[in-house]
Design a protein around this motif. Sequence first.
Motif, PDB file in Angstrom:
ATOM      1  N   SER A 200       4.037   7.401  -5.130  1.00 33.92           N
ATOM      2  CA  SER A 200       5.364   6.882  -4.822  1.00 33.92           C
ATOM      3  C   SER A 200       6.159   6.578  -6.089  1.00 33.92           C
ATOM      4  N   LEU A 201       7.473   6.737  -5.979  1.00 25.00           N
ATOM      5  CA  LEU A 201       8.363   6.334  -7.065  1.00 25.00           C
ATOM      6  C   LEU A 201       8.443   4.817  -7.170  1.00 25.00           C
ATOM      7  N   LEU A 202       8.104   4.119  -6.108  1.00 24.91           N
ATOM      8  CA  LEU A 202       8.155   2.663  -6.075  1.00 24.91           C
ATOM      9  C   LEU A 202       6.812   2.080  -6.490  1.00 24.91           C
ATOM     10  N   PRO A 203       6.811   0.881  -7.036  1.00 19.62           N
ATOM     11  CA  PRO A 203       5.533   0.260  -7.399  1.00 19.62           C
ATOM     12  C   PRO A 203       4.736  -0.097  -6.146  1.00 19.62           C
ATOM     13  N   ALA A 204       3.428  -0.136  -6.275  1.00 21.22           N
ATOM     14  CA  ALA A 204       2.553  -0.502  -5.163  1.00 21.22           C
ATOM     15  C   ALA A 204       1.312  -1.177  -5.723  1.00 21.22           C
ATOM     16  N   ASP A 205       0.726  -2.085  -4.941  1.00 25.82           N
ATOM     17  CA  ASP A 205      -0.509  -2.742  -5.362  1.00 25.82           C
ATOM     18  C   ASP A 205      -1.707  -1.816  -5.250  1.00 25.82           C
ATOM     19  N   CYS A 206      -1.601  -0.824  -4.386  1.00 27.67           N
ATOM     20  CA  CYS A 206      -2.726   0.086  -4.189  1.00 27.67           C
ATOM     21  C   CYS A 206      -2.219   1.420  -3.665  1.00 27.67           C
TER      22      CYS A 206
ATOM     23  N   VAL B 194       0.844  -1.198   0.000  1.00 27.10           N
ATOM     24  CA  VAL B 194       0.000   0.000   0.000  1.00 27.10           C
ATOM     25  C   VAL B 194       0.876   1.244   0.000  1.00 27.10           C
ATOM     26  N   ASN B 195       0.538   2.170  -0.871  1.00 23.41           N
ATOM     27  CA  ASN B 195       1.177   3.487  -0.899  1.00 23.41           C
ATOM     28  C   ASN B 195       0.192   4.513  -0.333  1.00 23.41           C
ATOM     29  N   LEU B 196       0.505   5.029   0.840  1.00 21.08           N
ATOM     30  CA  LEU B 196      -0.313   6.068   1.462  1.00 21.08           C
ATOM     31  C   LEU B 196       0.251   7.422   1.043  1.00 21.08           C
ATOM     32  N   SER B 197      -0.388   8.046   0.072  1.00 19.60           N
ATOM     33  CA  SER B 197       0.062   9.362  -0.395  1.00 19.60           C
ATOM     34  C   SER B 197      -0.669  10.454   0.386  1.00 19.60           C
ATOM     35  N   GLY B 198      -0.254  11.689   0.153  1.00 17.88           N
ATOM     36  CA  GLY B 198      -0.874  12.806   0.864  1.00 17.88           C
ATOM     37  C   GLY B 198      -0.315  13.025   2.250  1.00 17.88           C
ATOM     38  N   CYS B 199       0.790  12.388   2.567  1.00 12.74           N
ATOM     39  CA  CYS B 199       1.398  12.564   3.888  1.00 12.74           C
ATOM     40  C   CYS B 199       2.171  13.889   3.918  1.00 12.74           C
ATOM     41  N   PRO B 200       2.151  14.582   5.047  1.00 10.45           N
ATOM     42  CA  PRO B 200       2.869  15.865   5.125  1.00 10.45           C
ATOM     43  C   PRO B 200       4.355  15.683   4.847  1.00 10.45           C
TER      44      PRO B 200
END
Length: 610
Positions: free
Chosen positions: A513-519, A391-397
């Motif tokens: 993310s620059l890295l791959p993620a499933d979600c 999981v890639n959690l984006s929107g982090c400060p």
Amino acid sequence: MPCGEDWLSHPLGIVQGFFAQNGVNPGWEKKVIEYFKEKLKENNAPKWVPSLNEVPLHYLKPNSFVKFRCMIQDMFDPEFYMGVYETVNRNTKARVLHFGKYRDVAECGPQQEVDLNSPRTTTLERQTFYCVPVPGESTWVKEVYVNTNQARVSPSTSYTPSRHKRSYEDDEDMDLQPNKQKEQHAGARQAGSVGGLQWCGEPKRLETEASSGQQLNSLNLSSPFDLNFPLPGEKGPACLVKVYEDWDCFKVNDVLELYGILSVDPVLSILNNDERDASSLLDPMECTDTAEEQRVHSPPASLVPRIHVVLAQKLQHINPLLPACLNKEESKTCKFVSSFMSELSPVRAELLGFLTHALLGDSLAAEYLILHLISTVYTRRDVLPLGKFTVNLSGCPRNSTFTEHLYRIIQHLVPASFHLQMTIANMNHLKFIPHKDYTSNRLVSGLLQLPSNTSLVIDETLLEQGQLDTPGVHNVTALSNLITWQKVDYDFSYHQMEFPCNINVFITSEGRSLLPADCQIHLQPQLIPPNMEEYMNSLLSAVLPSVLNKFRIYLTLLRFLDYSISDEITKVSVSQCWSDNTVKRTMAKSKAARVFKKNQASTAEMCEWK
């Protein structure tokens, strides 16, 4: 035969009893193993065995029965040892038969010497593993093990006159002054007879050990001995583990619980120095082992003790709140697991609320985090690992402490984890991939040498503009391969060797993310606490320890539960499960559905609640 507590304090006496009864008949070895198996089945018996993970080495009696929870970091070459040997009294000519199993040093009296020409002498083989404490093991796991261990120990004084609790500096001084060391231990060497000690230590290596023309002072002895831990800041003893049976069942990165006989004889250090002195005089063309290899493979016993394994068990997990084995059949009959199954729904609801607060009020991100934490690679189809859910959690400060505090929350829930700060400097300078050092003939560890079910939290919010050099590019590639294929390609210089793994990767980032993620799920905080550290600390302190333990049991147990998928659940689409307006927040349907399939219990509950 000794009884009572002798099996803990004098296990070699137990072995001697079986050997004396059966002689050279191989059946005595199986009887020894069965004896200790039965002893450990007694009520709470494993809790009375001192553990190298919890008890300082100087508190443990040499040649006592101990246990060790560890990961196989490297496998050395097999070694030969004298399984049975005969000694002769120089005065009376009396002959005595001895066993060499579970020993590093030959048992010889002052007037005895080993008869190498005895027809009763047998040479056997054993395997040596280099084992380290489980990388990234959480503090709460260590605390539970410490609190449940009931072993009675006190500082050992059996070998303190010759060597007190030695530090790295002490070992350095002793390595630099081998002559002084020999003088101090002359009595010990005489008692065992020089030849007997050397023959029984590592005969296979003794025949070939030599340096390639290097003198002893050319070694880098001024630096502390490298214990080769995969992660920085790790503590605990590394051990040389001698395995006598079924070593083909184990592989690098397996997590084991070992029961065996502790060997910390200081004479081992003397022999190693003797071998180095002798090797410096040999022709380099006749040498097969370098001096550096001798140093790495035979470190001082005070730094790297030896364990002669009687029983070894491969661990599915290291959660001390659950039974060690969670196989399908055993989990059905386990009363603890059966009773906890009735609590799955309420525990999950509490866990969801807890993680929602940790994610600043975002309940959907909390749902995804639960799915991530219970995901595991349950099978592989060709090269495709099934069950992983990165999981890639984006929107982090950006450049905030949010990820650090969120990692603390995860660290309180999972048995093993590691927080990787993805900065340009770290990517360029840290060693991610283990590689083979042919000079010392060992596998040098890297950050990605982790046991199964480790949670790897990658903080990408710290990444700023800069240039990745060649090692940095290789490290990014290694992370991408880990996430996509759940494998790490170890570097053996002339080729790469693929090591499958099962690592849960959670990525926090500002954008995608620059890295791959499933979600990818974008964080939508409902509150912004003025003091993030105070907010997270209060969140942790508000949870009762009993509730926190239920969270830990839930997340570990769901990885191993058997599951079945009904036709009704199969037909339910992901969009039907999420019928409210949160579906607009971009969801990877097919990938999430795979995780739902693996965790049928959670899926059914989620659909029901929605």
